[in-house]
Each structure stands twice: as structure tokens, then as C-alpha cells.
Motif scaffolding. Structure first.
Motif, short mmCIF file in Angstrom:
data_model
loop_
_atom_site.label_atom_id
_atom_site.label_comp_id
_atom_site.label_asym_id
_atom_site.label_seq_id
_atom_site.Cartn_x
_atom_site.Cartn_y
_atom_site.Cartn_z
N LEU A 115 0.85 -1.19 0.00
CA LEU A 115 0.00 0.00 0.00
C LEU A 115 0.88 1.24 0.00
O LEU A 115 1.70 1.42 0.90
CB LEU A 115 -0.92 0.00 1.22
N ILE A 116 0.71 2.07 -1.02
CA ILE A 116 1.42 3.35 -1.11
C ILE A 116 0.36 4.43 -0.99
O ILE A 116 -0.73 4.30 -1.54
CB ILE A 116 2.15 3.48 -2.46
N ALA A 117 0.66 5.50 -0.29
CA ALA A 117 -0.30 6.60 -0.12
C ALA A 117 0.40 7.94 -0.25
O ALA A 117 1.62 8.03 -0.10
CB ALA A 117 -0.99 6.50 1.24
N LYS A 118 -0.39 8.96 -0.53
CA LYS A 118 0.17 10.31 -0.56
C LYS A 118 0.52 10.74 0.87
O LYS A 118 1.58 11.29 1.13
CB LYS A 118 -0.84 11.29 -1.17
N ARG A 119 -0.41 10.44 1.80
CA ARG A 119 -0.17 10.77 3.20
C ARG A 119 -1.10 9.93 4.07
O ARG A 119 -2.22 9.63 3.68
CB ARG A 119 -0.42 12.25 3.45
N SER A 120 -0.63 9.53 5.24
CA SER A 120 -1.44 8.82 6.22
C SER A 120 -1.45 9.62 7.51
O SER A 120 -0.39 10.05 7.99
CB SER A 120 -0.87 7.43 6.51
N LEU A 121 -2.65 9.81 8.05
CA LEU A 121 -2.83 10.54 9.31
C LEU A 121 -3.20 9.53 10.40
O LEU A 121 -4.12 8.73 10.22
CB LEU A 121 -3.95 11.58 9.18
N TYR A 122 -2.51 9.57 11.52
CA TYR A 122 -2.73 8.64 12.62
C TYR A 122 -3.30 9.42 13.80
O TYR A 122 -2.73 10.43 14.22
CB TYR A 122 -1.42 7.96 13.01
N PHE A 123 -4.43 8.94 14.34
CA PHE A 123 -5.13 9.64 15.41
C PHE A 123 -5.00 8.89 16.73
O PHE A 123 -4.81 7.67 16.75
CB PHE A 123 -6.60 9.84 15.03
N GLN A 124 -5.15 9.61 17.83
CA GLN A 124 -5.05 9.06 19.18
C GLN A 124 -6.00 7.88 19.37
O GLN A 124 -5.68 6.92 20.06
CB GLN A 124 -5.36 10.16 20.21
#
Length: 194
Positions: free
Chosen positions: A73-82
């Protein structure tokens, strides 16, 4: 004579003062240019959409118990939340679960719920597999769930699947990526192509 000597003693100090002023001017210009160029970046200490942290252009691999690659899996950006939720921008997945070839899944956005192994793809979801004989299967929908552990791609939304010999449309689908078996759940319509 004393006047000339006094003016001669001031000249070296004047040159040094002008040199220092010039250096300060160049330094101020460079600092101001740096602030202008970096003005579109996040302020120090902040993350996009109040995420805990984020990765730019991450590459994720998943392997099965035998060590065989399941997907990349390639992505432009991944955001990780609490909360454990992951938001993925422009996911591009190469799913290698099939016996012959691999499935290629893309979307505008992706989402992984907290403590889940499934991935939800949203907005302009495309699922494509190129066949060895030159044909291809091309599926389009608005939303799909990818469950790598079960080798399934499912959707409850409208689906359009263009296969080498026919077009299949309807509401909802279930695709087994190991067997290449595609089932449209409701209101299925088949159009054969010549």
C-alpha cells in the motif's frame, strides 16, 4: 594637519561599519525569503487535521503467516489519530492474493477503523486486474472494504464491473481476490460485449 589625521583615522572604522550593515541586510533578506518560501507548511508543533502524527508517502507491506506478501500500500499521506483511526490520502494498493496476477486498488481516500485489519476505500474506487491473455477486469464503485485476511473486497454501493466478455452492474459486490470470483449482490444486470 591634525584635521587630516583625524579624518584618516575614521575611514577604516567607516568601512567596517558599512561592511557590518551590508552583512546584516543580506542576512535579513535571506531570513525573510526563507519565511516566505516556507509559509505554506504546517506551523511548528501542529499536525494536519489534529492528527497525533502523520507520514508523507508511506509504503506499507502486509505479509501472511508463511511470509508471503499479501499487499503493498502506497499513499500520498497517512494521518494517525489518538483513537487508533488511520486516514489515508490517495491509497494505491497492489494486492498479491490472486493465483495469477495481482489486483490493483485505488481511491481518493482510505480509512482504517481503530483495532481493525480492514481498509475502507472511498471516492472513485477502482479495482483492476490484468489477465494473462490481455483482457482485464475493471470494477468501479464509490466505496469498498478490503479485508486482506479473508481475501475479500466488498461493497454495498452501486458497482460497475467491465470484464473481458461482459459488463456487470448492480448494488453491492463481493470479490474473492484469491479465486477471482465476483458476485453482484442486488439488482444485477449483465450486458454481453462482442
Amino acid at each position: 594637519m591634525a584635521d587630516r589625521r583625524a579624518r584618516g583615522d575614521v575611514k577604516p572604522y567607516l568601512n567596517i561599519a558599512l561592511l557590518v550593515i551590508g552583512c546584516l541586510g543580506v542576512a535579513a533578506t535571506l531570513y525573510g525569503t526563507r519565511e516566505f518560501v516556507n509559509s505554506d507548511r504546517q506551523p511548528p508543533g501542529s499536525t494536519p487535521e489534529n492528527s497525533q502524527y502523520y507520514l508523507t508517502q508511506p509504503v506499507t507491506y502486509k505479509f501472511d503467516k508463511k511470509g508471503q506478501r499479501v499487499y503493498k500500500l502506497i499513499a500520498k499521506r497517512s494521518l494517525y489519530f489518538q483513537s487508533g483511526v488511520i486516514q489515508i490520502q490517495q491509497p494505491n494498493m497492489r494486492y498479491a492474493g490472486a493465483k495469477k496476477g495481482q489486483w490493483h486498488l485505488t481511491a481518493k481516500r482510505g480509512f482504517v477503523p481503530a483495532a481493525h485489519q480492514r481498509i475502507r476505500l472511498n471516492d472513485q474506487v477502482e479495482v483492476v486486474k490484468h489477465q494473462a491473455d490481455g483482457g482485464k477486469t475493471h470494477i468501479k464503485t464509490d466505496q469498498a472494504w478490503v479485508n486482506p485476511d479473508q481475501h475479500l473486497v466488498t461493497s454495498s454501493h452501486y458497482v460497475r464491473a467491465d470484464l473481458p466478455t461482459h459488463r456487470l452492474t448492480g448494488m453491492g459486490m463481493r470479490l474473492n481476490t484469491q479465486t477471482d470470483h465476483l458476485k453482484v449482490k442486488n439488482d444485477a444486470n449483465v450486458t454481453y460485449q462482442q
